[in-house]
Design a protein around this motif. Sequence first.
Motif, PDB file in Angstrom:
ATOM      1  N   PRO A 132      21.755 -28.965   5.537  1.00 19.46           N
ATOM      2  CA  PRO A 132      21.895 -29.870   6.680  1.00 19.46           C
ATOM      3  C   PRO A 132      21.864 -29.141   8.023  1.00 19.46           C
ATOM      4  CG  PRO A 132      23.996 -29.595   5.559  1.00 19.46           C
ATOM      5  CD  PRO A 132      22.970 -28.928   4.696  1.00 19.46           C
ATOM      6  N   ALA A 133      21.189 -29.738   8.977  1.00 17.24           N
ATOM      7  CA  ALA A 133      21.221 -29.255  10.364  1.00 17.24           C
ATOM      8  C   ALA A 133      22.215 -30.125  11.123  1.00 17.24           C
ATOM      9  CB  ALA A 133      19.840 -29.346  10.993  1.00 17.24           C
ATOM     10  N   ILE A 134      23.154 -29.495  11.792  1.00 20.65           N
ATOM     11  CA  ILE A 134      24.172 -30.281  12.505  1.00 20.65           C
ATOM     12  C   ILE A 134      24.256 -29.840  13.964  1.00 20.65           C
ATOM     13  CG2 ILE A 134      25.528 -30.806  10.460  1.00 20.65           C
ATOM     14  CD1 ILE A 134      27.464 -28.611  11.232  1.00 20.65           C
ATOM     15  N   ALA A 179      25.133 -24.738   6.632  1.00 19.67           N
ATOM     16  CA  ALA A 179      24.492 -25.591   7.639  1.00 19.67           C
ATOM     17  C   ALA A 179      23.619 -24.768   8.572  1.00 19.67           C
ATOM     18  CB  ALA A 179      25.559 -26.329   8.444  1.00 19.67           C
ATOM     19  N   ILE A 180      22.794 -25.485   9.289  1.00 21.86           N
ATOM     20  CA  ILE A 180      22.006 -24.908  10.386  1.00 21.86           C
ATOM     21  C   ILE A 180      22.620 -25.460  11.671  1.00 21.86           C
ATOM     22  CG2 ILE A 180      19.695 -24.778  11.416  1.00 21.86           C
ATOM     23  CD1 ILE A 180      18.716 -25.620   8.460  1.00 21.86           C
ATOM     24  N   LEU A 181      23.113 -24.567  12.530  1.00 24.51           N
ATOM     25  CA  LEU A 181      23.898 -24.989  13.695  1.00 24.51           C
ATOM     26  C   LEU A 181      23.070 -24.964  14.976  1.00 24.51           C
ATOM     27  CD1 LEU A 181      27.216 -22.968  13.137  1.00 24.51           C
ATOM     28  CD2 LEU A 181      26.502 -25.139  12.108  1.00 24.51           C
ATOM     29  N   ARG A 182      23.276 -25.982  15.780  1.00 19.30           N
ATOM     30  CA  ARG A 182      22.683 -26.004  17.117  1.00 19.30           C
ATOM     31  C   ARG A 182      23.679 -26.646  18.080  1.00 19.30           C
ATOM     32  NH1 ARG A 182      18.695 -30.013  14.464  1.00 19.30           N
ATOM     33  NH2 ARG A 182      19.819 -31.985  14.601  1.00 19.30           N
ATOM     34  N   GLY A 204      15.515 -26.824  13.918  1.00 17.71           N
ATOM     35  CA  GLY A 204      16.551 -26.923  12.887  1.00 17.71           C
ATOM     36  C   GLY A 204      16.238 -28.003  11.876  1.00 17.71           C
ATOM     37  N   ASP A 205      15.717 -29.116  12.363  1.00 17.19           N
ATOM     38  CA  ASP A 205      15.365 -30.209  11.446  1.00 17.19           C
ATOM     39  C   ASP A 205      14.233 -29.781  10.508  1.00 17.19           C
ATOM     40  OD1 ASP A 205      17.292 -31.796  12.580  1.00 17.19           O
ATOM     41  OD2 ASP A 205      15.898 -32.952  13.826  1.00 17.19           O
ATOM     42  N   TRP A 206      13.294 -29.014  11.039  1.00 18.56           N
ATOM     43  CA  TRP A 206      12.179 -28.534  10.197  1.00 18.56           C
ATOM     44  C   TRP A 206      12.713 -27.645   9.069  1.00 18.56           C
ATOM     45  CZ3 TRP A 206      10.220 -23.947   8.472  1.00 18.56           C
ATOM     46  CH2 TRP A 206       8.928 -23.974   7.938  1.00 18.56           C
ATOM     47  N   LEU A 207      13.586 -26.713   9.426  1.00 15.68           N
ATOM     48  CA  LEU A 207      14.123 -25.822   8.400  1.00 15.68           C
ATOM     49  C   LEU A 207      14.975 -26.605   7.405  1.00 15.68           C
ATOM     50  CD1 LEU A 207      14.272 -22.887   7.449  1.00 15.68           C
ATOM     51  CD2 LEU A 207      16.330 -22.610   8.861  1.00 15.68           C
ATOM     52  N   SER A 208      15.686 -27.590   7.899  1.00 17.65           N
ATOM     53  CA  SER A 208      16.505 -28.425   7.016  1.00 17.65           C
ATOM     54  C   SER A 208      15.634 -29.163   5.998  1.00 17.65           C
ATOM     55  CB  SER A 208      17.313 -29.431   7.852  1.00 17.65           C
ATOM     56  OG  SER A 208      18.058 -30.283   7.024  1.00 17.65           O
ATOM     57  N   GLU A 209      14.518 -29.702   6.476  1.00 18.77           N
ATOM     58  CA  GLU A 209      13.618 -30.437   5.571  1.00 18.77           C
ATOM     59  C   GLU A 209      13.033 -29.535   4.490  1.00 18.77           C
ATOM     60  OE1 GLU A 209      10.722 -32.072   8.173  1.00 18.77           O
ATOM     61  OE2 GLU A 209      12.131 -33.460   9.142  1.00 18.77           O
ATOM     62  N   HIS A 210      12.855 -28.262   4.804  1.00 16.95           N
ATOM     63  CA  HIS A 210      12.238 -27.333   3.850  1.00 16.95           C
ATOM     64  C   HIS A 210      13.251 -26.588   2.979  1.00 16.95           C
ATOM     65  CE1 HIS A 210       8.817 -28.103   6.488  1.00 16.95           C
ATOM     66  NE2 HIS A 210       8.035 -27.604   5.548  1.00 16.95           N
ATOM     67  N   THR A 211      14.530 -26.794   3.230  1.00 12.56           N
ATOM     68  CA  THR A 211      15.550 -26.075   2.455  1.00 12.56           C
ATOM     69  C   THR A 211      16.613 -26.992   1.850  1.00 12.56           C
ATOM     70  OG1 THR A 211      16.926 -25.737   4.426  1.00 12.56           O
ATOM     71  CG2 THR A 211      15.300 -24.005   3.894  1.00 12.56           C
ATOM     72  N   GLY A 212      16.739 -28.181   2.397  1.00 15.90           N
ATOM     73  CA  GLY A 212      17.797 -29.076   1.939  1.00 15.90           C
ATOM     74  C   GLY A 212      19.158 -28.764   2.534  1.00 15.90           C
ATOM     75  N   PRO A 265      16.327 -30.228  18.729  1.00 16.78           N
ATOM     76  CA  PRO A 265      16.662 -30.369  17.307  1.00 16.78           C
ATOM     77  C   PRO A 265      15.485 -30.097  16.364  1.00 16.78           C
ATOM     78  CG  PRO A 265      16.370 -32.528  18.293  1.00 16.78           C
ATOM     79  CD  PRO A 265      16.266 -31.544  19.424  1.00 16.78           C
ATOM     80  N   LYS A 266      14.271 -30.063  16.867  1.00 17.77           N
ATOM     81  CA  LYS A 266      13.109 -29.993  15.978  1.00 17.77           C
ATOM     82  C   LYS A 266      13.095 -28.748  15.083  1.00 17.77           C
ATOM     83  CE  LYS A 266       9.989 -32.689  18.982  1.00 17.77           C
ATOM     84  NZ  LYS A 266      10.821 -32.702  20.206  1.00 17.77           N
TER      85      LYS A 266
END
Length: 298
Positions: free
Chosen positions: A265-267, A243-246, A255-263, A252-253
């Motif tokens: 999850p950002a939590i 996961a990507i933690l915050r 983490g959400d960007w990296l999540s969209e490009h890697t699949g 959130p932007k």
Amino acid sequence: MNKFAFFTLLLFTFITPNAHALNVFACEPEWGALVHELAGDAVTVDVGTTALQDVHVIEAKPSLIAKVRRADLVICSGADLEIGWLPQLIRQAGNSKVASGPGYFMAAEQIVTLEKPSKLDRSEGDVHPQGNPHFQLDPYRVLAIAKAVDARLIELDPGKAAVYQQRLADFSTRWQAAIKVWETKAAPLKGRKVVVHHGSWIYLLQWLGMTEIGALEPKPGVPPTSAHLASLIDITKSANTLAILRAAYQDPKPGDWLSEHTGVPAITLPFTVGGDDKAKDLFGLFDSTIDKLLAVVK
């Protein structure tokens, strides 16, 4: 005692039931919650910040100065986490009881901190000379701090020593039982890798046997940049990242960007008491944190 004096005393008692209670100012919600566990109604507690604020950068508002002015005890994380605002609060409050001595309690001084820099270099970002100050998510350190807080409460308010001792014993029993439950439950997290927004999670990760493989901030306290986020894509994809933690207060932007490009999850984790609906106290904070991490285990 005449009737008038009796009723005056009775009225005074009901209006000010806790008139002689110790006044505690806690810089962060986790320490306010800890004091509540250890003292209950025997003290009054003002908490200076919320889970939705970045405690590195708090404005020294008059309302906070007023709370410090009436405090008998200030409890903060320390390790320079509050360096940008706590000294100003204490100076402007003019309250010598909390400027030093027993009324000034820094949690970092009660434990061993991690990530103490070998040299101080501001080019490396917002580094803390006394080590990483985000230790509230290590339950063992929390317990050590609880014992030190309890001793300080007794020192300042010896008339209620029995109350503080009994509540510490009760908290310690419940806390140690909860640690066993959390560690058993969190077993699937051991060995898993995460990307973090800020270097706030080292104590939690070390406790659970997890590993940080990258941070969205290029340096501590430096906002994420497009180039830096792009540099994290390959390692995030290739490391079977959990996961990507915050924290609840962070943007959130990125983490959400990296999540969209890697699949991956950002939590959002609560990070402190009040960070989500479940984290209403210290126990809920750990319950919520572990449940949210386990929810993304595949």
